[in-house]
Design a protein around this motif. Structure first.
Motif, mmCIF file in Angstrom:
data_model
loop_
_atom_site.group_PDB
_atom_site.id
_atom_site.type_symbol
_atom_site.label_atom_id
_atom_site.label_comp_id
_atom_site.label_asym_id
_atom_site.label_seq_id
_atom_site.Cartn_x
_atom_site.Cartn_y
_atom_site.Cartn_z
ATOM 1 N N ILE A 163 0.506 -1.206 -0.258
ATOM 2 C CA ILE A 163 -0.070 0.459 0.041
ATOM 3 C C ILE A 163 0.756 1.558 0.050
ATOM 4 N N VAL A 164 0.627 2.567 -1.249
ATOM 5 C CA VAL A 164 1.684 3.165 -1.196
ATOM 6 C C VAL A 164 0.775 4.562 -0.746
ATOM 7 N N GLY A 165 1.038 4.785 0.556
ATOM 8 C CA GLY A 165 0.261 6.040 0.992
ATOM 9 C C GLY A 165 0.166 7.383 0.456
ATOM 10 N N GLY A 166 -0.667 8.357 -0.066
ATOM 11 C CA GLY A 166 -0.421 10.035 0.306
ATOM 12 C C GLY A 166 -1.646 10.276 -0.532
ATOM 13 N N GLN B 36 -11.639 -2.723 -0.668
ATOM 14 C CA GLN B 36 -12.782 -2.386 0.320
ATOM 15 C C GLN B 36 -11.241 -1.536 1.466
ATOM 16 N N VAL B 37 -10.922 -2.737 2.693
ATOM 17 C CA VAL B 37 -10.635 -2.557 3.613
ATOM 18 C C VAL B 37 -9.107 -1.710 3.497
ATOM 19 N N THR B 38 -8.619 -2.265 2.571
ATOM 20 C CA THR B 38 -7.178 -0.912 2.625
ATOM 21 C C THR B 38 -7.358 0.460 1.815
ATOM 22 N N LEU B 39 -8.952 0.910 1.361
ATOM 23 C CA LEU B 39 -9.069 2.132 0.818
ATOM 24 C C LEU B 39 -9.058 3.099 2.071
ATOM 25 N N PRO B 40 -9.077 4.479 1.796
ATOM 26 C CA PRO B 40 -9.276 5.374 3.059
ATOM 27 C C PRO B 40 -10.788 5.721 3.265
ATOM 28 N N SER B 41 -10.569 6.115 4.148
ATOM 29 C CA SER B 41 -12.507 6.735 4.194
ATOM 30 C C SER B 41 -13.230 7.454 3.423
ATOM 31 N N GLY B 42 -14.288 7.228 3.178
ATOM 32 C CA GLY B 42 -15.228 7.573 2.297
ATOM 33 C C GLY B 42 -14.718 7.248 0.650
#
Length: 570
Positions: free
Chosen positions: A36-39, A106-112
């Motif tokens: 998972i690459v955030g940002g 779905q669990v890896t996705l940010p809120s919203g």
């Protein structure tokens, strides 16, 4: 050497950091094989898939090219969904995902943020992960292909649909249109299935969308015909093994279903579990049925969902889990899709002996699947304890796996062999019990060799135990058998690699032929268009000439000077 997946992850993280990604925002999840690459934009890197290509690279320049392409795709955003709907073009396609994968993403996705999806027939999300009829879901992806990188399928998120100002169904309709065009550009109707002598067919597009097109365009399955012209009785049964592999037979073709089960469960599913490639879509075969169209008598003017495929007047196609003689048809004379080597052998032995082919009940199949899952879980637990140096606990876990029931003798041999190695490690660490541990290790390793005479590690551990026990002659004999297994295994791997390379070459040649045919068609169309344009120019010139002649004749008849005929009034 390409190195381990851990080293590969380190190289990716270093390249991503160099490109501007914060190290703490790059999190690798070993269980899922993803990073998972955030940002500002969260991206999911399919590490396990990339590593398979990385390990297959011929040299360091090729590996560097893959790392660079991965950086461009997942840090610079080259693989992202386009900013505008119009820019999607042919990249937008429907894809099948296991429901568990949808839930995990779905669990890896940010809120919203959400991953829009639906069932095979347009059922609304969320789909029940435990529901037998909802093992597969339909998502939208943007296909990304770059040199040096395996094809990347970027899932379309709710934020993308909002930015594009379209609904999921609207985007799905466009994706289906793209898949239809992609299907027509592929193999011709008679070359869409490759048939085994049993009559079981395997899809031939091999472009990662075989499963999606067969599931969403069921007529591609019903149009399948055996090249030998032999009639097939029973209903259509399909196994969506991987995105690029669909197996198809009929419910009353015992050997066709046997080949399907052997390919699906003994080969593909087992290899997927071993390599952790996570390419298996579903181990549950599905039956294709004509069901009454719920909208046929409805007075509602609501539009039909694009995945409610019409079968005939008043009927639609529907996929249901297959079980021989199961609901809703309860048709007699149907056969099983075997789930393990034991069932495959039982079916083949009966057929060869001219005896009735056994039909395995759904409960027995479910029990075997449950036992197989428990075996795998306990074996993995034992492996983890072994790596941690907890050898006694590891042996207990291997024994628990064997008690649950191994799917095959080869699996049982692996558990016994692993337990033997744990005992050898205990022998090395516990001098007073050295010989006792070695004797038990010999017993377990010998059991593994009896179960699977091709298991080289079993013979190596027998030899190591004999060394501890002072049985030099026996140790030499076991090592000789180990060398034979190793040589045979190397020869088998070489043969498989040669077959894989041959198949890959044939696939590339087929693709090149299709591309050449497509290019030739485009050139032919361009030439025809130029000819048509020249013909239009000739016709226009002729019409202009005729018009001038007609005007001159009319002027002569009326006594008007032709040079004045074209002048307008003052």
């Amino acid at each position: 050497m390409a190195g381990s997946i851990a080293r590969f992850v380190e190289r990716l993280q270093a390249a991503f950091a160099e490109a501007g990604a914060e190290p703490q925002q790059c999190h690798y999840d070993e269980a899922s094989g993803q990073m998972i690459v955030g940002g500002e934009t969260t991206r999911v890197v399919p590490v396990a898939m990339l590593f398979a290509s990385y390990a297959a690279c011929a040299d360091e320049p090729a590996r560097n090219k893959l790392i660079k392409a991965a950086m461009e795709a997942f840090v610079q955003g080259a693989a992202d969904a386009p900013s505008s709907y119009a820019d999607c073009g042919a990249r937008l396609l429907p894809q099948l995902w296991p429901v568990q994968k949808i839930v995990a993403r779905q669990v890896t996705l940010p809120s919203g943020f959400e991953l829009p999806h639906c069932g095979l027939h347009g059922e609304e999300a969320p789909l029940a992960a435990s529901g037998e009829e909802q093992q597969l879901g339909v998502v939208l992806v943007c296909d990304y292909v770059a040199e040096g990188l395996p094809a990347i399928e970027t899932p379309v998120l709710s934020s993308d649909l909002t930015r594009w100002d379209v609904s999921f169904v609207q985007a799905l309709q466009k994706a289906l249109d793209n898949l239809r065009a992609k299907t027509k550009d592929g193999p011709t109707a008679e070359k869409r299935w490759e048939h085994h002598p049993t009559g079981c067919g395997e899809s031939c597009w091999k472009d990662r969308f075989d499963a999606a097109r067969i599931a969403l365009f069921p007529k591609l399955l019903t149009a399948r015909k055996r090249p030998d012209g032999a009639p097939e009785s029973g209903g259509h049964v399909a196994a969506f093994a991987t995105p690029s592999c669909v197996l198809a037979s009929t419910s009353k073709n015992a050997l066709g279903l046997c080949f399907m089960g052997d390919t699906l469960n003994v080969q593909i599913a087992a290899k997927d579990e071993q390599t952790k490639a996570k390419q298996l879509l579903s181990a549950t075969p599905l039956r294709l049925l004509k069901m009454k169209d719920p909208l046929a008598d409805a007075k509602s003017s609501a539009p039909r969902h694009p995945l409610q495929a019409k079968a005939s007047e008043g009927f639609v196609w529907k996929w249901l889990p297959y079980s021989p003689g199961g609901p809703p048809l309860r048709s007699p004379g149907e056969f099983s899709v075997p789930v393990d080597q034991g069932e495959v052998d039982a079916i083949l032995n009966a057929a060869e002996a001219g005896k009735p082919v056994p039909v395995f009940t759904q409960k027995a199949t479910a029990d075997k699947a449950k036992a197989s899952k428990t075996f795998a879980s306990k074996k993995e637990e034992g492996n983890a304890l072994f790596k941690a140096g907890e050898y006694v606990k590891a042996i207990m876990a291997y024994d628990a796996a064997l008690e649950a029931g191994a799917p095959s003798d080869a699996d049982a041999a692996i558990a016994h062999s692993n337990a033997a190695q744990a005992l050898l490690n205990l022998a090395a660490a516990d001098a007073p019990r050295r010989e006792a541990c070695a004797a038990e290790a010999l017993k377990r390793a010998n059991a593994a060799a009896q179960l699977d005479p091709t298991n080289a590690k079993a013979f190596a551990r027998c030899a190591a135990a004999c060394d501890v026990l002072g049985e030099a002659e026996a140790a030499a004999e076991f090592r000789e058998r180990q060398e034979g297994c190793t040589a045979a295994d190397a020869a088998t791997r070489a043969l498989r690699q040669a077959e894989a390379q041959k198949k890959q070459k044939e696939l590339e040649e087929r693709r090149e032929a299709l591309q050449a045919a497509k290019k030739e068609k485009e050139q032919r169309e361009a030439l025809l268009e130029r000819e048509r344009a020249l013909e239009r120019e000739r016709q226009q010139a002729e019409e202009s000439k005729n018009a001038e002649a007609t005007s001159a004749r009319l002027s002569a008849m009326l006594g008007i000077d032709p040079s004045l005929a074209s002048l307008g009034s003052a």
